[in-house]
Structures are given as structure tokens and as C-alpha cells.
Design an enzyme around this catalytic site. Structure first.
Site, short mmCIF file in Angstrom:
data_model
loop_
_atom_site.label_atom_id
_atom_site.label_comp_id
_atom_site.label_asym_id
_atom_site.label_seq_id
_atom_site.Cartn_x
_atom_site.Cartn_y
_atom_site.Cartn_z
N ASP A 15 -1.16 0.94 -4.08
CA ASP A 15 -1.81 0.03 -4.72
C ASP A 15 -3.58 0.61 -5.29
OD1 ASP A 15 -2.82 0.43 -2.15
OD2 ASP A 15 -3.70 -1.77 -2.04
N SER A 19 0.86 -1.30 -0.21
CA SER A 19 0.05 0.18 -0.05
C SER A 19 0.80 1.19 0.05
CB SER A 19 -1.16 -0.23 1.14
OG SER A 19 -1.97 1.11 1.04
N ASP A 67 -2.34 6.10 -3.64
CA ASP A 67 -1.35 5.38 -2.94
C ASP A 67 -0.84 4.32 -3.84
OD1 ASP A 67 -3.34 3.59 -2.58
OD2 ASP A 67 -2.94 2.84 -0.72
N ASP A 107 -5.92 1.73 -3.83
CA ASP A 107 -7.15 1.64 -3.13
C ASP A 107 -7.43 2.80 -2.39
OD1 ASP A 107 -5.55 1.50 -1.04
OD2 ASP A 107 -6.38 -0.44 -0.01
#
EC number: 5.4.2.10
Length: 464
Positions: free
Chosen positions: A254, A112, A252, A256
Site C-alpha cells: 500500500d 499492507s 510495500d 506507506d
């Protein structure tokens, strides 16, 4: 019962095996996330997943991602699972594809917002939700050799195949989510963070007609999250102002989560997204019980402003899995975290930074106003400050409430603020830090109390 051997992948790792944190298993690649650990995680996830069928694996751009994916694939195929590898993709693409394709589950290889040297493993079940706490505990026990499972019988090796083409289904969902709304000619800046958002973030906005400027727009595992993205908004703010853009969005590693800035460079965090999007749903009578779901980190100004609109703000512990569970239980239509994870019941109940960004942008222009004007209609946030105190001793960090000096200091600070502020102290589930958050009506009180509490924590939790 201690497990002697875990054929066909060798012996269990013992008590040294890391467990699931706030968002999966995470740590320094090659030191915590070793090939041996990833092999075992893949195998035991393959055994623990209840449904039959293949397992998906996606990844962000980190250099260590290929190693982790290869080891997970080896473990999963050793457990008899076929594996479909998606390659570079946003985390939300994995649960969406699980539900669309009817596969057994999926894994996302990402840390992340963490630094490039870290990596992690997120696990999703057949419903697209993150693996339940009980299933996580079962995997952990198997990793440590504290339990055993029935033998599989005759060994069957699964087959792995590249399946990057499946990401087109996710791209289609992004376009369908905004219906007929468009962004023709709207100047927008995207910070793709050298990460997962590079797979489809720019494409999504170009397909809607936006006049796009892209920062950090190629996958680069050595620079993911470094001075860019949703944790470092300064490059985005500068670019929006210099280019005269209407708005900007940062993701960010990833993708999400998402944070936005308006044309004046003002930050729009997850609380503001919930308030603005929630207000639209409220006016459309599409918000059951006028309820929004957020976490304990959400600003007190947000809560009080939402209550003034006749709404209810339900708070959960930190972590989008807690928001997800509360939304399912209450039937809420919208929820999320201040950090930028936003979950919509109409769009799969999964934190999705790119989807949230296209929703916010198109909803704004569907109303015929600028994002700056829309933000002016949002709430006035209480001054809030978050300090991370590094505490390397995991036991002390986790059991910080046993530190009398710190709890006494917190009690004294809370008494001084009365009902006009909040203090939240918690151990991070993803980093070796204790998070100390203070918010109050007066910024000088926030600065003073945050500094004082952080100093007390530093002094008493890091003793030799």
C-alpha cells in the site's frame, strides 16, 4: 446489553467478529474479511465518525479489494454517509485528502505487506490520523453486539461516487514537497511491488527528471508483495547493480513504507533514513530538541550514534500510530519505524513511502553526493536478527510472557549480553506469529541467542 438487531444491516456478528490489530482489521479475505463483516464495519464506522460529511475509500491492488470496497460502501451509505471511492491509491493519499477536502474520514482497503490472499481495513478520522483506540473499541463493541447506539431516526441512504481524479491532488503534493530540487538524469530503479505505488510512484520520479527503471510496475492483485517490494529486496538489489543505477527504492503493497538500496546494493532501512534525514534537519536547525521518534525495533547502533550527535531518540511501541502520537505530544519533526514507515511533521505526519523516497533522493543530490557516500556517513548498525515463530493459538501468542520457560531463557540471554545488546519479544498485531529479535555487538551471539529463544518459544507455546 446485547444488541438484538442492527437495522438496516441485520444482527451483530457476536464474539467471532475480529478486532483492530496493530494496523486496522486484517485477515484472510472471504474467511475473516467476509462481505458480512465489511458491511458491518462500514455501517458502524459511518455511525462512529464524529464529523459530518462524506467518507473516502481507497484500495490497493488485491483481487479481493473490490468486494471489500463494495461491502464497506454499502454499510457506509446505509449509515447515511456519502462515499467517494478513490480506487487504486497509496494509503497516505487517504489522510492527505481527508485534511485537504475537510471530509469526515476515510478507509483504506489493504493488508499492507501481507500475502495477496489477505486484506484489511484501515480507518482514519477527520484529522487524518488513524482512528483512536477508544473509537476502535466502540466499533468493535458494536460489531460484537456488546453495546448499542441511539437510533438514527428517519433512514437516509448516502450516495457513492467514483472520485479517482482526487488522486491528482496527492501527486501535486509529492512534487511540491521537494521544492526546487531535481533528479535530472539520475539513474534510479523502483520496485512498485504490483501494488499501490503503481498509481503514482513512477510518475513522481519521472516528473523530477530521473532516468527510471521500473520493476513490478503494474497493479496485479495476485502477485502483490510476492518475492518483491520492501519485504524482498533481492530483485531491486540485482537491478540496481546490473544497470549501474545510483539508487533504488522498494515499496510495500500500500506504499506507506519504503526501503532503499544504494548503488552498491546496500540496504537503507528506516533507521538509516531517520539518521540521514534527521542529520540534515539538525544542521538546518529544524529539529526541535534534536529529537527523533522511533520504535523499540530500532537498532541500538542507531540510538548510540544519534546520541553522539547530541540527539535524543524517543522509543515507542511498534506501530506508526504510536510514533504519530509521540510526535504530536513532543512536537518532534521526524519519526518512523525501521521497517520503512517514515513520518514528517512538515509533510502531514503520515507514513508515506513515495514521499520519503523522493525526499531521500533529492536531499542526497542537493548535497552533491551519491547515496553510497551519504550512507557511509550514517551509523554502524549492531548485528540484529528477527525470527517469526508461528503460534496459532491467539491467547498463548498474546500472553507469551506467562511462559516461564521462555521468560527464563530471555533473562539468561540478557544477563549474558549485559549492556551490549537487546532482546525484544512481542506478538505480531498483523500475523499469527511471535516476533523474536536479538541484537548485540557480536553476530555469532545474535545467531545463537535468536535460534535458542525461537526454539524455546516453538516448543512451549505450541504444545497440544
Amino acid at each position: 446489553m446485547v444488541q438484538e438487531a442492527c437495522s438496516p444491516i441485520g444482527p451483530a456478528l457476536g464474539d467471532a467478529a475480529p478486532g483492530f490489530g496493530t494496523d486496522g482489521i486484517r485477515g484472510l479475505a472471504g474467511t475473516v474479511l467476509t462481505p458480512a463483516l465489511c458491511l458491518q464495519v462500514g455501517y458502524w464506522v459511518g455511525r462512529v465518525l464524529q464529523a459530518e460529511g462524506p467518507v473516502l475509500i481507497g484500495m490497493d491492488s488485491r483481487t479481493s479489494g473490490s468486494m471489500v470496497v463494495a461491502a464497506l460502501t454499502a454499510g457506509l451509505t446505509a449509515a447515511g454517509r456519502d462515499v467517494w471511492t478513490l480506487g487504486l491509491c497509496p494509503t497516505p493519499a487517504v489522510p492527505l485528502l481527508i485534511r485537504q477536502l475537510g471530509v469526515a474520514g476515510g478507509l483504506m482497503v489493504s493488508a499492507s505487506h501481507n500475502p495477496p490472499a489477505d486484506n484489511g481495513i484501515k480507518v482514519f478520522g477527520v484529522d487524518g490520523a488513524k482512528l483512536s483506540a477508544s473509537r476502535q473499541a466502540q466499533v468493535e463493541a458494536c460489531l460484537k453486539g456488546q453495546t448499542s447506539m441511539a437510533e438514527q431516526g428517519k433512514f437516509r441512504c448516502g450516495v457513492a461516487r467514483p472520485s479517482a481524479d482526487l488522486l491528482d491532488r496527492y501527486r501535486e503534493v509529492l512534487q511540491e514537497s521537494v521544492a526546487e530540487r531535481r533528479l535530472d538524469g539520475v539513474p534510479i530503479v523502483l520496485d512498485l511491488c504490483w501494488g499501490s505505488a503503481t498509481a503514482c510512484g513512477a510518475d513522481a520520479f519521472r516528473a523530477l527528471g530521473a532516468d527510471l527503471t521500473v520493476l513490478h510496475g503494474e497493479p496485479d492483485g495476485s502477485r502483490i508483495n510476492v518475492a518483491c517490494g520492501s519485504t524482498h529486496l533481492e530483485p531491486l538489489q540485482r537491478a540496481v547493480i546490473e544497470r549501474g543505477a545510483a539508487m533504488g527504492f522498494a515499496f510495500d503493497g500500500d506504499a506507506d513504507r519504503m526501503l532503499a538500496v544504494d548503488g552498491r546494493g546496500r540496504i537503507i532501512d528506516g533507521d538509516h533514513v531517520l539518521f540521514l534525514w534527521g542529520s540534515v534537519l539538525q544542521e538546518q536547525q529544524a529539529l526541535p530538541e534534536q529529537r527523533l521518534v522511533a520504535t523499540v525495533m530500532s537498532n541500538l547502533g542507531f540510538e548510540r550514534a544519534w546520541q553522539q550527535r547530541g540527539g535524543t531518540l524517543e522509543r515507542t511501541p511498534v506501530g506508526d500510530q504510536h510514533v504519530h502520537a509521540a510526535m504530536v505530544a513532543s512536537g518532534a519533526a521526524l519519526g518512523g519505524e525501521q521497517s520503512g514507515h517514515i513520518l514528517s511533521a512538515s509533510h502531514g505526519l503520515c507514513g508515506d513511502g513515495v514521499l520519503t523516497a523522493v525526499q531521500l533522493a533529492t536531499l542526497c543530490y542537493a548535497q552533491g553526493i551519491s547515496l553510497s557516500d551519504w550512507l557511509d556517513r550514517s551509523f554502524q548498525a549492531y548485528p540484529q536478527k528477527l525470527v517469526n515463530v508461528r503460534v496459532m493459538d491467539r491467547a498463548r501468542r498474546k500472553n507469551w510472557s506467562a511462559c516461564t520457560a521462555l521468560t527464563d531463557a530471555i533473562a539468561s540471554a540478557e544477563q549474558s549480553m549485559g549492556e551490549n545488546g537487546r532482546i525484544l519479544v512481542r506478538a505480531s498485531g498483523t500475523e499469527p506469529v511471535l516476533r523474536v529479535m536479538v541484537e548485540a555487538e557480536q553476530s555469532d551471539a545474535v545467531e545463537h541467542l535468536t535460534g535458542h529463544l525461537a526454539a524455546v518459544a516453538e516448543e512451549h507455546l505450541n504444545v497440544a
